[in-house]
Scaffold this active site. Structure first.
Site, mmCIF file in Angstrom:
data_model
loop_
_atom_site.group_PDB
_atom_site.id
_atom_site.type_symbol
_atom_site.label_atom_id
_atom_site.label_comp_id
_atom_site.label_asym_id
_atom_site.label_seq_id
_atom_site.Cartn_x
_atom_site.Cartn_y
_atom_site.Cartn_z
ATOM 1 N N GLY A 248 0.782 -1.234 0.000
ATOM 2 C CA GLY A 248 0.000 0.000 0.000
ATOM 3 C C GLY A 248 0.811 1.281 0.000
ATOM 4 C CD GLU A 290 1.088 -9.368 1.365
ATOM 5 O OE1 GLU A 290 0.136 -8.566 1.339
ATOM 6 O OE2 GLU A 290 0.950 -10.570 1.583
ATOM 7 N NE ARG A 293 -0.571 2.206 -5.811
ATOM 8 C CZ ARG A 293 -1.701 2.092 -6.506
ATOM 9 N NH1 ARG A 293 -1.769 2.535 -7.728
ATOM 10 N NH2 ARG A 293 -2.767 1.529 -5.949
ATOM 11 N NE ARG A 330 -4.205 2.650 -10.724
ATOM 12 C CZ ARG A 330 -3.986 3.829 -10.194
ATOM 13 N NH1 ARG A 330 -3.454 4.778 -10.904
ATOM 14 N NH2 ARG A 330 -4.291 4.065 -8.938
ATOM 15 C CE1 TYR A 334 -9.776 1.448 -8.638
ATOM 16 C CE2 TYR A 334 -7.760 1.700 -9.893
ATOM 17 C CZ TYR A 334 -8.669 0.893 -9.232
ATOM 18 O OH TYR A 334 -8.429 -0.449 -9.157
ATOM 19 C CB CYS A 361 -16.138 2.936 -28.872
ATOM 20 S SG CYS A 361 -17.344 3.731 -29.891
ATOM 21 C CD GLU A 362 -17.007 3.042 -22.652
ATOM 22 O OE1 GLU A 362 -17.607 3.861 -21.916
ATOM 23 O OE2 GLU A 362 -17.404 1.899 -22.877
ATOM 24 C CE1 TYR A 390 -2.555 -3.735 -8.310
ATOM 25 C CE2 TYR A 390 -1.493 -1.670 -7.714
ATOM 26 C CZ TYR A 390 -1.832 -2.974 -7.411
ATOM 27 O OH TYR A 390 -1.446 -3.518 -6.215
HETATM 28 C C1 PLP Z 1 -3.227 -8.258 0.198
HETATM 29 C C2 PLP Z 1 -2.521 -7.238 -0.610
HETATM 30 N N1 PLP Z 1 -1.199 -7.122 -0.474
HETATM 31 C C3 PLP Z 1 -0.503 -6.225 -1.201
HETATM 32 C C4 PLP Z 1 -1.137 -5.384 -2.094
HETATM 33 C C5 PLP Z 1 -0.292 -4.437 -2.863
HETATM 34 O O1 PLP Z 1 -0.647 -3.149 -2.692
HETATM 35 P P1 PLP Z 1 0.210 -1.984 -3.340
HETATM 36 O O2 PLP Z 1 0.319 -2.265 -4.782
HETATM 37 O O3 PLP Z 1 -0.584 -0.786 -3.046
HETATM 38 O O4 PLP Z 1 1.533 -1.996 -2.658
HETATM 39 C C6 PLP Z 1 -2.517 -5.464 -2.254
HETATM 40 C C7 PLP Z 1 -3.234 -4.541 -3.155
HETATM 41 O O5 PLP Z 1 -3.637 -3.474 -2.747
HETATM 42 C C8 PLP Z 1 -3.224 -6.411 -1.488
HETATM 43 O O6 PLP Z 1 -4.531 -6.543 -1.624
HETATM 44 N N1 LYS Z 2 -5.939 -1.755 -8.833
HETATM 45 C C1 LYS Z 2 -5.802 -0.750 -7.819
HETATM 46 C C2 LYS Z 2 -5.126 -1.268 -6.613
HETATM 47 C C3 LYS Z 2 -5.748 -2.523 -6.169
HETATM 48 C C4 LYS Z 2 -5.066 -3.057 -5.039
HETATM 49 C C5 LYS Z 2 -5.390 -4.485 -4.844
HETATM 50 N N2 LYS Z 2 -5.650 -4.809 -3.472
HETATM 51 C C6 LYS Z 2 -5.136 0.475 -8.366
HETATM 52 O O1 LYS Z 2 -4.902 0.549 -9.522
HETATM 53 O O2 LYS Z 2 -4.828 1.395 -7.689
#
Ligand code: PLP
Ligand code: LYS
Length: 439
Positions: A248, A290, A293, A330, A334, A361-362, A390
């Site tokens: 995160g 974990e 991003r 994205r 979002y 086409c949006e 992502y």
């Molecule tokens: C369980 C879990 N771990 C790790 C991540 C990776 O998150 P981020 O890409 O924001 O580091 C996610 C996605 O949000 C997740 O759902």
């Molecule tokens: N897909 C999302 C994040 C998802 C995270 C998965 N738990 C994004 O682009 O920001």
């Protein structure tokens, strides 16, 4: 949006990516193409790992590969000594194809199928992150039938609302993921399996959300989880050896984003956990994280070719590119903000405010609104930054557009790692109504 971010430019006035000329990359591989600065990926991976080592804490840094899954990126993460978080049979299959060490693979998901779990058992992966009671019961059955041990983490929702887009928060109480920590579900799950013959409970996992710029949510989550592990220790004389705080960690998409460095996220978490462990005399657990991003997001740049333009005087100037929501959903999903530059005109004055439109086409297929760029013409190359997480992972064949190519660039050298899809790939699984007649 007027960008003040610094992007490297060569003598030709072209953008460079990990030392390679972006315009040349576009020529060589075609567009759209996603170019990854692998020097940056490795640097980030090492920062996360090294900070734990410097603080003398046992850790695992698992790449959350939903951000971008491919054989080549798994090979990079393997070379850097990271672990791997997968969330589906498909990601697990890719990891095994990449020869990723199975004992460093952690399997996530709120609805893992029986077949997916069997696949994980066959591969003898390191750990399953259990999400709910149904899965726990299936695991008990599978381990007994196969007489095979399996290590697990229990994923919990700690009731923490991270400050980010509501679609990407996951730690709040009303979430489809994990056992509720506050209402007794997590206790019940632990009680069911802590003394199981085949299941080894390593500890607790939580993930509070994505694109987070503060450390206090992680620290609050760590406190709650550690307290729970300490309670179980007192009640059941069982010491959970692992605390997993998920991913995160935020990255910079535009000037408005001010991410912290990997060191700061890790340090703040570790210091809080050390303090709590000292206060409670609960042994310091291994700390697992974990990041997804923050390992690959700003290392990715999508190169598009600019095509047609439409000017609506007094309203908007659209500049269309040869991709769009099919390779990056994205912005549409979002309202995510991005920055971009014209890769072949990096030093030209940016005196036009435009909206970058995709070719789907949006009407909502707009990649960036109100972007300042120089005057452009058909054939110019637009570089859209921070598309490494992502983007490709969530790409589709909407409008039957082929998915882009992906290249890795390292020390100025580029290498194709995912071929561009061709039309034949798109119709591969289609069956003709007249199949039998055609045979
Ligand atoms: C369980 C879990 N771990 C790790 C991540 C990776 O998150 P981020 O890409 O924001 O580091 C996610 C996605 O949000 C997740 O759902
Ligand atoms: N897909 C999302 C994040 C998802 C995270 C998965 N738990 C994004 O682009 O920001």
């Amino acid at each position: 949006m007027v960008s003040t971010l610094h992007y490297p430019v060569n003598q030709e006035g072209h953008l460079t990516i990990a030392g390679a000329d972006a315009v040349e990359l576009a020529k060589e591989y075609g567009t759209p193409v996603i170019a990854y600065n692998i020097d940056l990926v490795r640097q980030r991976a090492r920062k996360f790992k090294d900070t734990f080592d410097e603080l003398n804490v046992k850790s695992q840094v698992a790449y959350a590969s939903k951000a971008f899954s491919s054989i080549a990126i798994y090979q990079v993460m393997k070379e850097e000594g990271l672990s791997l978080d997968v969330v589906s049979g498909g990601e697990l299959y890719t990891a095994l194809k990449a020869d990723f060490p199975p004992d460093k693979i952690h399997f996530h998901g709120n609805n893992k199928s029986y077949q997916e779990l069997e696949m994980a058992f066959d591969a003898n992966i390191g750990c399953i992150v259990v999400d709910n009671f149904d899965e726990l019961l299936t695991l008990r059955q599978l381990t007994k039938e196969r007489k095979q041990r399996m290590a697990i983490l229990l994923r919990v929702t700690p009731g923490i609302e991270a400050h980010t887009h509501t679609y990407i928060t996951t730690g709040q109480q009303d979430s489809k993921f994990g056992f509720d920590l506050g209402n007794g579900q997590a206790d019940e799950a632990f009680r069911l399996v802590y003394d199981d013959e085949y299941i080894e409970v390593l500890g607790l996992h939580c993930h509070i959300g994505s694109q987070i710029f503060e450390t206090n949510g992680f620290v609050a989550a760590a406190e709650k989880l550690l307290l729970k592990m300490q309670q179980w220790n007192e009640t059941y004389q069982y010491t959970c050896p692992v605390l997993n705080l998920g991913g995160g960690f935020g990255i910079r998409y535009t000037d408005e984003d001010e991410p912290l460095s990997p060191e700061i996220y890790v340090k703040e978490m570790v210091l809080a956990i050390k303090r709590l462990s000292n206060e409670s005399a609960f042994p310091l657990p291994e700390i697992w994280i974990e990041p997804g991003r923050s390992l690959v997001g700003d290392a990715g740049t999508t190169l598009y070719t600019i095509g047609s333009q439409k000017k609506i005087p007094g309203t908007r100037h659209y500049v269309a590119v040869d991709g769009g929501m099919s390779d990056n959903i994205r912005p549409a999903l979002y309202q995510a903000k991005y920055d971009a530059k014209v890769a072949n005109r990096m030093t030209a004055p940016t005196n036009h405010i435009v909206t970058i439109a995709g070719k789907c086409c949006e009407s909502g297929d707009k990649l960036i609104e109100d972007l300042s760029i120089p005057e452009v013409q058909t054939g110019d190359i637009l570089a859209m930054f921070s598309t490494g997480a992502y983007g490709y992972a969530m790409a589709s064949n909407y409008n039957r557009l082929p998915r882009p190519a992906v290249v890795f660039v390292e020390g100025g050298q580029s290498q194709l790692v995912i071929r561009r899809e061709v039309y034949e790939d798109i119709v591969r699984n289609d069956l003709s109504l007249y199949e039998s007649e055609e045979k």
